[in-house]
Design a protein around this motif. Sequence first.
Motif, PDB file in Angstrom:
ATOM      1  N   ARG A 235     -60.045   9.350 -12.940  1.00  0.00           N
ATOM      2  CA  ARG A 235     -60.196  10.762 -12.581  1.00  0.00           C
ATOM      3  C   ARG A 235     -60.815  11.560 -13.723  1.00  0.00           C
ATOM      4  N   LEU A 236     -60.325  11.374 -14.939  1.00  0.00           N
ATOM      5  CA  LEU A 236     -60.850  12.139 -16.061  1.00  0.00           C
ATOM      6  C   LEU A 236     -62.276  11.728 -16.430  1.00  0.00           C
ATOM      7  N   CYS A 237     -62.674  10.527 -16.001  1.00  0.00           N
ATOM      8  CA  CYS A 237     -64.022  10.021 -16.324  1.00  0.00           C
ATOM      9  C   CYS A 237     -64.955  10.058 -15.120  1.00  0.00           C
ATOM     10  N   ARG A 238     -64.599  10.836 -14.112  1.00  0.00           N
ATOM     11  CA  ARG A 238     -65.379  10.793 -12.866  1.00  0.00           C
ATOM     12  C   ARG A 238     -66.844  11.173 -13.072  1.00  0.00           C
ATOM     13  N   ASP A 239     -67.144  11.956 -14.110  1.00  0.00           N
ATOM     14  CA  ASP A 239     -68.538  12.350 -14.358  1.00  0.00           C
ATOM     15  C   ASP A 239     -69.227  11.444 -15.370  1.00  0.00           C
ATOM     16  N   ASP A 240     -68.508  10.449 -15.908  1.00  0.00           N
ATOM     17  CA  ASP A 240     -69.122   9.503 -16.852  1.00  0.00           C
ATOM     18  C   ASP A 240     -69.903   8.451 -16.066  1.00  0.00           C
ATOM     19  N   PRO A 241     -71.189   8.286 -16.313  1.00  0.00           N
ATOM     20  CA  PRO A 241     -71.962   7.303 -15.551  1.00  0.00           C
ATOM     21  C   PRO A 241     -71.614   5.873 -15.945  1.00  0.00           C
ATOM     22  N   HIS A 242     -71.919   4.955 -15.047  1.00  0.00           N
ATOM     23  CA  HIS A 242     -71.831   3.520 -15.300  1.00  0.00           C
ATOM     24  C   HIS A 242     -70.402   3.061 -15.608  1.00  0.00           C
ATOM     25  N   LEU A 243     -69.419   3.771 -15.046  1.00  0.00           N
ATOM     26  CA  LEU A 243     -68.004   3.432 -15.251  1.00  0.00           C
ATOM     27  C   LEU A 243     -67.621   3.428 -16.726  1.00  0.00           C
ATOM     28  N   ALA A 244     -68.231   4.323 -17.491  1.00  0.00           N
ATOM     29  CA  ALA A 244     -67.833   4.506 -18.881  1.00  0.00           C
ATOM     30  C   ALA A 244     -66.518   5.278 -18.942  1.00  0.00           C
ATOM     31  N   ALA A 245     -65.933   5.349 -20.135  1.00  0.00           N
ATOM     32  CA  ALA A 245     -64.637   6.011 -20.289  1.00  0.00           C
ATOM     33  C   ALA A 245     -64.653   7.014 -21.439  1.00  0.00           C
ATOM     34  N   THR A 246     -65.823   7.561 -21.753  1.00  0.00           N
ATOM     35  CA  THR A 246     -65.961   8.472 -22.879  1.00  0.00           C
ATOM     36  C   THR A 246     -65.114   9.720 -22.718  1.00  0.00           C
ATOM     37  N   SER A 247     -65.064  10.269 -21.527  1.00  0.00           N
ATOM     38  CA  SER A 247     -64.323  11.512 -21.318  1.00  0.00           C
ATOM     39  C   SER A 247     -62.831  11.327 -21.536  1.00  0.00           C
ATOM     40  N   PHE A 248     -62.324  10.148 -21.237  1.00  0.00           N
ATOM     41  CA  PHE A 248     -60.902   9.909 -21.476  1.00  0.00           C
ATOM     42  C   PHE A 248     -60.623   9.819 -22.972  1.00  0.00           C
ATOM     43  N   VAL A 249     -61.464   9.091 -23.679  1.00  0.00           N
ATOM     44  CA  VAL A 249     -61.287   8.933 -25.122  1.00  0.00           C
ATOM     45  C   VAL A 249     -61.375  10.282 -25.825  1.00  0.00           C
ATOM     46  N   ASP A 250     -62.219  11.179 -25.312  1.00  0.00           N
ATOM     47  CA  ASP A 250     -62.427  12.485 -25.936  1.00  0.00           C
ATOM     48  C   ASP A 250     -61.456  13.554 -25.441  1.00  0.00           C
ATOM     49  N   HIS A 251     -60.635  13.232 -24.451  1.00  0.00           N
ATOM     50  CA  HIS A 251     -59.675  14.213 -23.955  1.00  0.00           C
ATOM     51  C   HIS A 251     -58.738  14.615 -25.101  1.00  0.00           C
ATOM     52  N   PRO A 252     -58.496  15.914 -25.300  1.00  0.00           N
ATOM     53  CA  PRO A 252     -57.739  16.343 -26.483  1.00  0.00           C
ATOM     54  C   PRO A 252     -56.337  15.761 -26.579  1.00  0.00           C
ATOM     55  N   GLN A 253     -55.686  15.488 -25.465  1.00  0.00           N
ATOM     56  CA  GLN A 253     -54.361  14.879 -25.512  1.00  0.00           C
ATOM     57  C   GLN A 253     -54.439  13.369 -25.704  1.00  0.00           C
ATOM     58  N   ALA A 254     -55.313  12.703 -24.950  1.00  0.00           N
ATOM     59  CA  ALA A 254     -55.440  11.254 -25.077  1.00  0.00           C
ATOM     60  C   ALA A 254     -55.952  10.874 -26.468  1.00  0.00           C
ATOM     61  N   ALA A 255     -56.876  11.661 -27.010  1.00  0.00           N
ATOM     62  CA  ALA A 255     -57.503  11.330 -28.295  1.00  0.00           C
ATOM     63  C   ALA A 255     -56.491  11.233 -29.427  1.00  0.00           C
ATOM     64  N   ARG A 256     -55.364  11.893 -29.296  1.00  0.00           N
ATOM     65  CA  ARG A 256     -54.347  11.845 -30.355  1.00  0.00           C
ATOM     66  C   ARG A 256     -53.796  10.431 -30.538  1.00  0.00           C
ATOM     67  N   HIS A 257     -53.988   9.573 -29.537  1.00  0.00           N
ATOM     68  CA  HIS A 257     -53.390   8.235 -29.557  1.00  0.00           C
ATOM     69  C   HIS A 257     -54.395   7.138 -29.909  1.00  0.00           C
ATOM     70  N   PHE A 258     -55.683   7.506 -30.083  1.00  0.00           N
ATOM     71  CA  PHE A 258     -56.720   6.504 -30.315  1.00  0.00           C
ATOM     72  C   PHE A 258     -57.216   6.524 -31.755  1.00  0.00           C
ATOM     73  N   ARG A 259     -57.695   5.366 -32.206  1.00  0.00           N
ATOM     74  CA  ARG A 259     -58.501   5.285 -33.425  1.00  0.00           C
ATOM     75  C   ARG A 259     -59.953   5.185 -32.978  1.00  0.00           C
ATOM     76  N   ARG A 260     -60.752   6.182 -33.369  1.00  0.00           N
ATOM     77  CA  ARG A 260     -62.136   6.272 -32.916  1.00  0.00           C
ATOM     78  C   ARG A 260     -63.089   6.164 -34.101  1.00  0.00           C
ATOM     79  N   HIS A 261     -64.378   6.042 -33.794  1.00  0.00           N
ATOM     80  CA  HIS A 261     -65.389   5.940 -34.841  1.00  0.00           C
ATOM     81  C   HIS A 261     -65.459   7.231 -35.664  1.00  0.00           C
TER      82      HIS A 261
END
Length: 284
Positions: free
Chosen positions: A96-122
Amino acid sequence: MTSFDHFVAIDWSGAIGPVQRGIAVAICERDGAPRLLDRSWSRVAVLDWLATELPPHTLVGLDLGLSLPFADKGAFFPGWEESPADARALWALVDRLCRDDPHLAATSFVDHPQAARHFRRHGGRTGDLFGAGRGRLRVTEEHQRAAGLNPYSNLNLVGAAQVGKSSLTGMRVLHRLAGALPIWPFDRPGTGSLIVEIYTTIAAVAAGRPKNRAKMRTVEELNAALAVLGSPLVPGHGAIDDHRSDALLGAAWLRIAAGDARLWQPPALTADLRRTEGWTFGIP
């Protein structure tokens, strides 16, 4: 325990773009050598193939994490009111949070301000809730580590060995397959096809490869591993990329592992884990 006629291993990719060159799909039957389904694969193409072209009675191994850590904190995302209660709700949230990300990517989820608190990103961006060291692990990954393997947290999105991006993009596929294919251990095996999570290093170790040299980059290395599994060999010689060799060996290994009753009933796989974290097939 379900009897399968076909065995498929899919080496997945979380890469950006319309086609993911890191995706490889291999299949074998009850007899014969594994073979590649050699197409220009994308995540969308794999989803379509699974939904419409998968042969009947096929065991499919996806080389990605089907869920995220839950048991250690009692939640996927502690402190976030939208933290899902189980794996299926997690897949739905990612999609749902990535519905606008093309090619079944998940960038919008990784960048979500709440979800991002739990990830190690580049870029040195480590969320304040990522945790120490390599990050949070699922129970099945703790068992992988106890077996001498080197699992990475699915919340880690940095480094060549990370599987976090693949896992998140794979969750979009799983959500869209809802009702079309059962997914173990969230679903009980029935009489048809089934998806499981695999870790291709398990197949490589079963085929005699050292844990620190699991990747096979020549056909000769691949065929030596296939021979240990008692599988017919693949044709050719010389270089092969490790995505394709992982998929080919994974399909041959699944053919053997599917008949091991212990792998379908790991003692540590509780009812709660069946709902939330899942399990890696091949870890008893």
